[in-house]
Design a protein around this motif. Structure first.
Motif, PDB file in Angstrom:
ATOM      1  N   THR A  97       0.839  -1.203   0.000  1.00 25.17           N
ATOM      2  CA  THR A  97       0.000   0.000   0.000  1.00 25.17           C
ATOM      3  C   THR A  97       0.874   1.254   0.000  1.00 25.17           C
ATOM      4  O   THR A  97       2.076   1.188   0.287  1.00 25.17           O
ATOM      5  N   VAL A  98       0.253   2.373  -0.321  1.00 27.10           N
ATOM      6  CA  VAL A  98       0.968   3.647  -0.278  1.00 27.10           C
ATOM      7  C   VAL A  98       1.492   3.894   1.144  1.00 27.10           C
ATOM      8  O   VAL A  98       2.607   4.374   1.332  1.00 27.10           O
ATOM      9  N   ALA A  99       0.681   3.516   2.147  1.00 25.06           N
ATOM     10  CA  ALA A  99       1.112   3.693   3.547  1.00 25.06           C
ATOM     11  C   ALA A  99       2.370   2.872   3.841  1.00 25.06           C
ATOM     12  O   ALA A  99       3.300   3.359   4.498  1.00 25.06           O
ATOM     13  N   ASN A 100       2.423   1.625   3.320  1.00 27.86           N
ATOM     14  CA  ASN A 100       3.629   0.789   3.471  1.00 27.86           C
ATOM     15  C   ASN A 100       4.842   1.510   2.883  1.00 27.86           C
ATOM     16  O   ASN A 100       5.912   1.588   3.484  1.00 27.86           O
ATOM     17  N   PHE A 101       4.640   2.024   1.659  1.00 25.99           N
ATOM     18  CA  PHE A 101       5.737   2.669   0.942  1.00 25.99           C
ATOM     19  C   PHE A 101       6.235   3.894   1.720  1.00 25.99           C
ATOM     20  O   PHE A 101       7.446   4.087   1.889  1.00 25.99           O
ATOM     21  N   MET A 102       5.299   4.707   2.194  1.00 29.70           N
ATOM     22  CA  MET A 102       5.677   5.930   2.912  1.00 29.70           C
ATOM     23  C   MET A 102       6.470   5.596   4.175  1.00 29.70           C
ATOM     24  O   MET A 102       7.418   6.302   4.535  1.00 29.70           O
ATOM     25  N   ASP A 103       6.063   4.522   4.818  1.00 25.90           N
ATOM     26  CA  ASP A 103       6.740   4.096   6.041  1.00 25.90           C
ATOM     27  C   ASP A 103       8.197   3.689   5.742  1.00 25.90           C
ATOM     28  O   ASP A 103       9.130   4.114   6.430  1.00 25.90           O
ATOM     29  N   VAL A 104       8.374   2.903   4.681  1.00 25.86           N
ATOM     30  CA  VAL A 104       9.734   2.473   4.307  1.00 25.86           C
ATOM     31  C   VAL A 104      10.557   3.675   3.831  1.00 25.86           C
ATOM     32  O   VAL A 104      11.742   3.820   4.162  1.00 25.86           O
ATOM     33  N   ALA A 105       9.911   4.564   3.071  1.00 25.91           N
ATOM     34  CA  ALA A 105      10.620   5.753   2.560  1.00 25.91           C
ATOM     35  C   ALA A 105      11.146   6.591   3.717  1.00 25.91           C
ATOM     36  O   ALA A 105      12.242   7.153   3.648  1.00 25.91           O
ATOM     37  N   LYS A 106      10.359   6.658   4.769  1.00 25.92           N
ATOM     38  CA  LYS A 106      10.734   7.495   5.908  1.00 25.92           C
ATOM     39  C   LYS A 106      11.821   6.847   6.768  1.00 25.92           C
ATOM     40  O   LYS A 106      12.740   7.525   7.232  1.00 25.92           O
ATOM     41  N   ASN A 107      11.701   5.537   6.947  1.00 20.15           N
ATOM     42  CA  ASN A 107      12.544   4.880   7.957  1.00 20.15           C
ATOM     43  C   ASN A 107      13.714   4.062   7.426  1.00 20.15           C
ATOM     44  O   ASN A 107      14.580   3.667   8.190  1.00 20.15           O
ATOM     45  N   LYS A 108      13.712   3.773   6.123  1.00 26.00           N
ATOM     46  CA  LYS A 108      14.802   2.940   5.587  1.00 26.00           C
ATOM     47  C   LYS A 108      15.474   3.635   4.415  1.00 26.00           C
ATOM     48  O   LYS A 108      15.088   4.726   4.024  1.00 26.00           O
ATOM     49  N   ASP A 109      16.499   2.952   3.852  1.00 24.62           N
ATOM     50  CA  ASP A 109      17.229   3.581   2.748  1.00 24.62           C
ATOM     51  C   ASP A 109      16.570   3.269   1.401  1.00 24.62           C
ATOM     52  O   ASP A 109      15.588   2.534   1.325  1.00 24.62           O
ATOM     53  N   LEU A 110      17.141   3.841   0.354  1.00 22.60           N
ATOM     54  CA  LEU A 110      16.570   3.709  -0.986  1.00 22.60           C
ATOM     55  C   LEU A 110      16.474   2.243  -1.412  1.00 22.60           C
ATOM     56  O   LEU A 110      15.511   1.830  -2.054  1.00 22.60           O
ATOM     57  N   GLY A 111      17.483   1.457  -1.050  1.00 23.31           N
ATOM     58  CA  GLY A 111      17.479   0.045  -1.432  1.00 23.31           C
ATOM     59  C   GLY A 111      16.228  -0.669  -0.951  1.00 23.31           C
ATOM     60  O   GLY A 111      15.680  -1.526  -1.651  1.00 23.31           O
ATOM     61  N   ALA A 112      15.760  -0.298   0.243  1.00 26.49           N
ATOM     62  CA  ALA A 112      14.578  -0.956   0.810  1.00 26.49           C
ATOM     63  C   ALA A 112      13.333  -0.671  -0.021  1.00 26.49           C
ATOM     64  O   ALA A 112      12.409  -1.484  -0.070  1.00 26.49           O
ATOM     65  N   LEU A 113      13.309   0.468  -0.710  1.00 27.57           N
ATOM     66  CA  LEU A 113      12.151   0.793  -1.557  1.00 27.57           C
ATOM     67  C   LEU A 113      12.061  -0.162  -2.748  1.00 27.57           C
ATOM     68  O   LEU A 113      10.991  -0.441  -3.259  1.00 27.57           O
ATOM     69  N   PHE A 114      13.235  -0.656  -3.186  1.00 28.30           N
ATOM     70  CA  PHE A 114      13.238  -1.563  -4.329  1.00 28.30           C
ATOM     71  C   PHE A 114      12.856  -2.986  -3.956  1.00 28.30           C
ATOM     72  O   PHE A 114      12.732  -3.848  -4.815  1.00 28.30           O
TER      73      PHE A 114
END
Ligand SMILES: [Cu+2]
Length: 311
Positions: A97-114
């Motif tokens: 979900t967008v909420a999942n993505f926002m959470d990872v974007a905020k708390n982890k690095d770019l690699g985690a988004l991939f």
């Protein structure tokens, strides 16, 4: 990623630059005759066929609609900010979900988004006062548009608020793939098929990532009096953003040696974008600023930097 350029380049990009829109039609007519088959049909194709999606960028926010229909869409990034920005379309994996993505974007690095999304590309880096356009084959789904260009301290812009959700809704009218006058393969590490000399005016290049890593194509226009060799040497010598050496770099005193004017945002392997250009005559080069997953070196250091000329 173009903010890899040293601090001088960045701060200097806030200097007033001629807007691309003011350059349309500049001396195109005569030269276009030499390349008539491409130039004419292209202009027609893109004007008549594609839906538009306008994205405005400032430091550090995007403005765009919440939702658009699927299909081939001409996406234009209008950079009203003072730093370089791009718009990278991150397509969320199924179940994310967008909420999942926002959470990872905020708390982890770019690699985690991939791990939860992949990039389908988007309008490439444009300096302040410039526009960058691509035609994307948008498929229905959930996306988040992000900017991973780092500021002078090395902080990617999406960490400072430059990210916005986008829903692409299903439609029966997907449209047809654009006609391209060149195809550029981004490989590990180079730009195969990059034209060497082209006439000024409108062009559409199909840009494909056929490599194994994320790649981008930032199109830079060289400033008068600056050679490609000088620009390349400057980039190779510039410290990575956020490094102590970058922090110690002196404040800029002159105009930038080159300006980000167009291109495609970093895209995952297997993706394709159609970059839409309106070139004025001059000397240009393309480069990729993504770090190599093995050595950590930026891709331009491994061969992803090449010149071309617009006459
Ligand atoms: Cu690359």
């Amino acid at each position: 990623m173009s903010n890899y350029k040293n601090a001088a380049q960045h701060a200097a990009s806030s200097v007033h630059l001629t807007r691309r829109t003011a350059l349309k039609g500049f001396g195109v007519a005569g030269l276009a005759m030499l390349f008539a088959t491409q130039g004419v049909s292209l202009a027609k194709t893109r004007k008549d066929q594609y839906r538009k999606l306008a994205i405005a960028a400032v430091n550090y926010r995007f403005r765009l609609p919440a939702s658009v229909p699927a299909g081939y869409t001409e996406v234009t990034l209008d950079n009203k900010g003072t730093e370089a920005h791009h718009a990278m379309f991150m397509r969320l994996h199924k179940g994310i979900t967008v909420a999942n993505f926002m959470d990872v974007a905020k708390n982890k690095d770019l690699g985690a988004l991939f791990a939860i999304s992949s990039s389908i590309g988007g309008p490439g880096s444009a300096d302040g006062g410039h526009e960058s356009s691509v035609i994307l084959d948008l498929k229905a789904g959930h996306y988040v548009v992000i900017c991973v260009v780092p500021d002078a301290a090395g902080m990617p812009h999406y960490k400072m608020g430059m990210l916005a959700p986008l829903t692409v809704t299903a439609t029966s009218r997907m449209g047809k793939a654009p006609v391209a006058d060149a195809t550029v393969d981004m490989v590990d590490f180079g730009y195969n098929g990059l034209p060497k000399t082209i006439p000024a005016g409108k062009h559409v290049w199909k840009v494909v990532d056929t490599g194994k890593q994320l790649h981008e194509m930032v199109v830079h226009r060289l400033s008068p009096g600056v050679s490609y060799e000088q620009a390349k040497a400057m980039l190779l010598a510039s410290p990575p953003p956020g490094s102590p050496a970058a922090a110690a770099a002196p404040a800029p005193t002159t105009l930038p040696p080159f300006v980000d004017v167009a291109g495609v945002a970093p895209m995952s392997p297997g993706e394709a974008n159609w970059a839409v250009f309106d070139f004025k005559p001059g000397r240009y080069f393309v480069a990729c600023f993504i770090p190599d997953i093995h050595s950590g070196k930026p891709h331009f250091d491994l061969g992803m930097i090449m010149p071309f000329t617009v006459v």
